[in-house]
Enzyme design. Structure first.
Site, PDB file in Angstrom:
ATOM      1  CE  LYS A  29      -3.708  -1.830   2.650  1.00 49.22           C
ATOM      2  NZ  LYS A  29      -4.232  -1.889   4.120  1.00 49.22           N
ATOM      3  CB  THR A  33       7.564   0.752   7.162  1.00 51.63           C
ATOM      4  OG1 THR A  33       7.563  -0.577   6.048  1.00 51.63           O
ATOM      5  CG2 THR A  33       7.560   0.432   8.532  1.00 51.63           C
ATOM      6  N   GLY A 106       8.063  -5.065  -7.988  1.00 47.34           N
ATOM      7  CA  GLY A 106       8.924  -4.664  -8.965  1.00 47.34           C
ATOM      8  C   GLY A 106      10.334  -5.158  -8.929  1.00 47.34           C
ATOM      9  N   GLY A 167      15.622  -5.452  22.828  1.00 49.22           N
ATOM     10  CA  GLY A 167      16.160  -4.268  22.161  1.00 49.22           C
ATOM     11  C   GLY A 167      15.628  -2.929  22.786  1.00 49.22           C
ATOM     12  N   GLY A 168      16.974  -2.192  23.081  1.00 58.27           N
ATOM     13  CA  GLY A 168      16.306  -0.938  23.929  1.00 58.27           C
ATOM     14  C   GLY A 168      16.632   0.409  23.118  1.00 58.27           C
ATOM     15  N   GLY A 169      16.281   0.067  21.727  1.00 54.50           N
ATOM     16  CA  GLY A 169      16.507   1.190  20.892  1.00 54.50           C
ATOM     17  C   GLY A 169      15.200   2.018  20.948  1.00 54.50           C
ATOM     18  CG  HIS A 427       5.013  32.825  30.943  1.00 61.95           C
ATOM     19  ND1 HIS A 427       5.910  31.909  31.537  1.00 61.95           N
ATOM     20  CD2 HIS A 427       4.277  33.293  31.924  1.00 61.95           C
ATOM     21  CE1 HIS A 427       5.680  31.877  32.873  1.00 61.95           C
ATOM     22  NE2 HIS A 427       4.481  32.531  32.975  1.00 61.95           N
TER      23      HIS A 427
END
Length: 449
Positions: A29, A33, A106, A167-169, A427
């Site tokens: 589609k 991702t 493709g 995985g700690g990314g 502010h």
């Protein structure tokens, strides 16, 4: 364009805008991702988690609310609704620009030809934009049920009771954060010494403190050894023998380039570890063949691919656009608290300019009115070259992703502290934290001890 993700469709839209005849080829589609299995659905999941946390913690704001749990099917309906609206909008854009859209897988069959389903499309220029996939580790077999990737995690129809995140990314921390908010007992396993190891060390430490407070468990400096399936889920063993049991194992060890079997090397395109090698102007070395996005070594970010797509379209049109500075691309991890950064970490700046030439200042968000209203902790850290511009901006805290726009301007315009210190920030806003940090760096700290 071979690939219709962020890089491919951006190239197509800009090329069509510049009057070129465009064919866009996508096997799944348009949107790729990012839209369907990445950025957008994960951020929707994170927001649903934030709403759940707000309901749980409403009392601290004087609001009486009852948290009755999470309807995961309804969360998915909300998430999928966001994706669907954006997908329809993108389809409409492609159609309105008179781009020839071809659905199918493709393959590059010539330096100017791509074959899709037995039909060949030729063009003076071909842009490779085939994106990335979720990687695993040698011997770690993803089954889509007990051992899953982010794509599977986004398709779950109920939340697991417990999960180990390998995985700690960025991807690992985002899923751990969202799942914890949605009621999952989470443990992150990371082989490197800290979470978000690519970020400034101060940012990593702040995130680790926040995760401890949120009772998100993590094991750093602990390489994964093996996983065994059990009746109730999985048993994950770490180096040294420590074992963790959970319902699912989410494999979040990074993303690899989608280039295998697509005919690239056969046509003379050079690959290294599967990535397409280009020069700074995104040329592959084969005349008329370009590459953008996750298949090009560097940051695997949708907005990078998008900008590269625009760059390539303009380069083909002879507009001679400025080369994209990789360090000038914003980076955000959308966990709670968020982590945002621009430019160089303190360590990288010292490496590049020399330790004696680098100055830093850290402004704590406890001094920021809006951050106190939001009850968030964190900081804004600036890294500058002595008697020179700011080369790094690092932020931790709720909603700091919304500050990244100003941080991007500061870095990319090579602003000196005095340039930003003289600007008026509204502010009460969190942008004031940037203003205060620059006042301190310019030698006139008002709210910094």
């Amino acid at each position: 364009m071979l690939g219709g993700g962020s890089g491919g469709y951006a190239t197509a839209l800009r090329a069509a805008q510049l009057g070129m005849s465009v064919v866009l080829i996508e096997k799944d589609k348009v949107g790729g991702t990012c839209l369907h299995r990445g950025c957008i659905p994960t951020k929707a999941l994170l927001h649903a988690g934030e709403v759940a946390d707000n309901a749980r913690e409403a009392e601290q704001f004087g609001v009486q609310a009852t948290f009755n749990g999470v309807d995961f099917k309804a969360v998915n309906a909300y998430k999928d609704g966001v994706v669907s609206k954006l997908y329809k909008g993108l389809q409409g854009l492609i159609k309105s620009r008179k781009i020839t859209y071809v659905e199918g897988a493709g393959k590059l069959v010539g330096p100017n030809a791509v074959e899709v389903g037995g039909k060949t499309y030729t063009g003076k220029n071909i842009v490779l934009a085939t994106g990335s996939y979720s990687k695993s580790l040698p011997g770690l077999e993803v089954d889509g049920e007990k051992i899953i990737t982010s794509e599977h995690a986004l398709a779950l129809d109920s939340a697991p009771a417990s999960a180990v995140v390998l995985g700690g990314g960025v991807i690992g921390c985002e899923f751990a954060s969202a799942w914890k908010s949605l009621g999952v007992d989470v443990t992150i396993v990371e082989a490197l010494p800290r979470l978000l190891a690519a970020e400034d060390e101060q940012s990593s430490k702040a995130l680790e403190r926040a995760f401890r407070k949120r009772k998100i468990a993590f094991k750093v400096g602990k390489p994964f050894e093996k996983v065994e399936k059990t009746k109730s889920g999985v048993k994950v063993t770490l180096q040294g023998g420590e074992a963790i049991e959970a319902e699912v194992l989410l494999v979040a060890v990074g993303r690899g380039p989608v280039t295998d079997g697509l005919g690239y090397e056969a046509q003379g395109v050079r690959l290294e570890r599967g990535f397409v090698i280009t020069d700074e102007r995104l040329r592959t070395g084969v005349p008329g063949v370009w590459a953008v996005g996750d298949i090009v070594p560097g940051l695997q970010l949708a907005h990078r691919g998008f900008q590269q797509g625009i760059f390539v379209a303009e380069e083909i049109a002879g507009l001679n656009p400025a080369v994209i500075d990789e360090a000038g691309i914003p980076r955000v991890t959308y966990c709670e608290p968020e982590v945002g950064s621009m430019g160089l970490t303190e360590a990288k700046a010292k490496e590049q300019y020399g330790a004696d030439k680098v100055e830093t200042v850290t402004y704590d968000l406890t001094g920021n009115g809006k951050s106190q209203i939001l009850k968030t902790a964190g900081f804004v850290k600036l890294v500058r070259v002595a008697d020179g511009p700011v080369v790094g901006v690092h932020m931790v805290g709720a909603r700091v992703s919304e500050l990244i726009g100003e941080a991007q301007l500061i870095y990319n315009w090579e602003a000196w502290p005095a340039d930003v210190a003289s600007l008026v920030h509204g502010h009460p806003t969190q942008t004031e934290a940037l203003g205060e940090a620059f006042l301190a760096l310019a030698g006139k700290p008002l709210h910094v001890h």
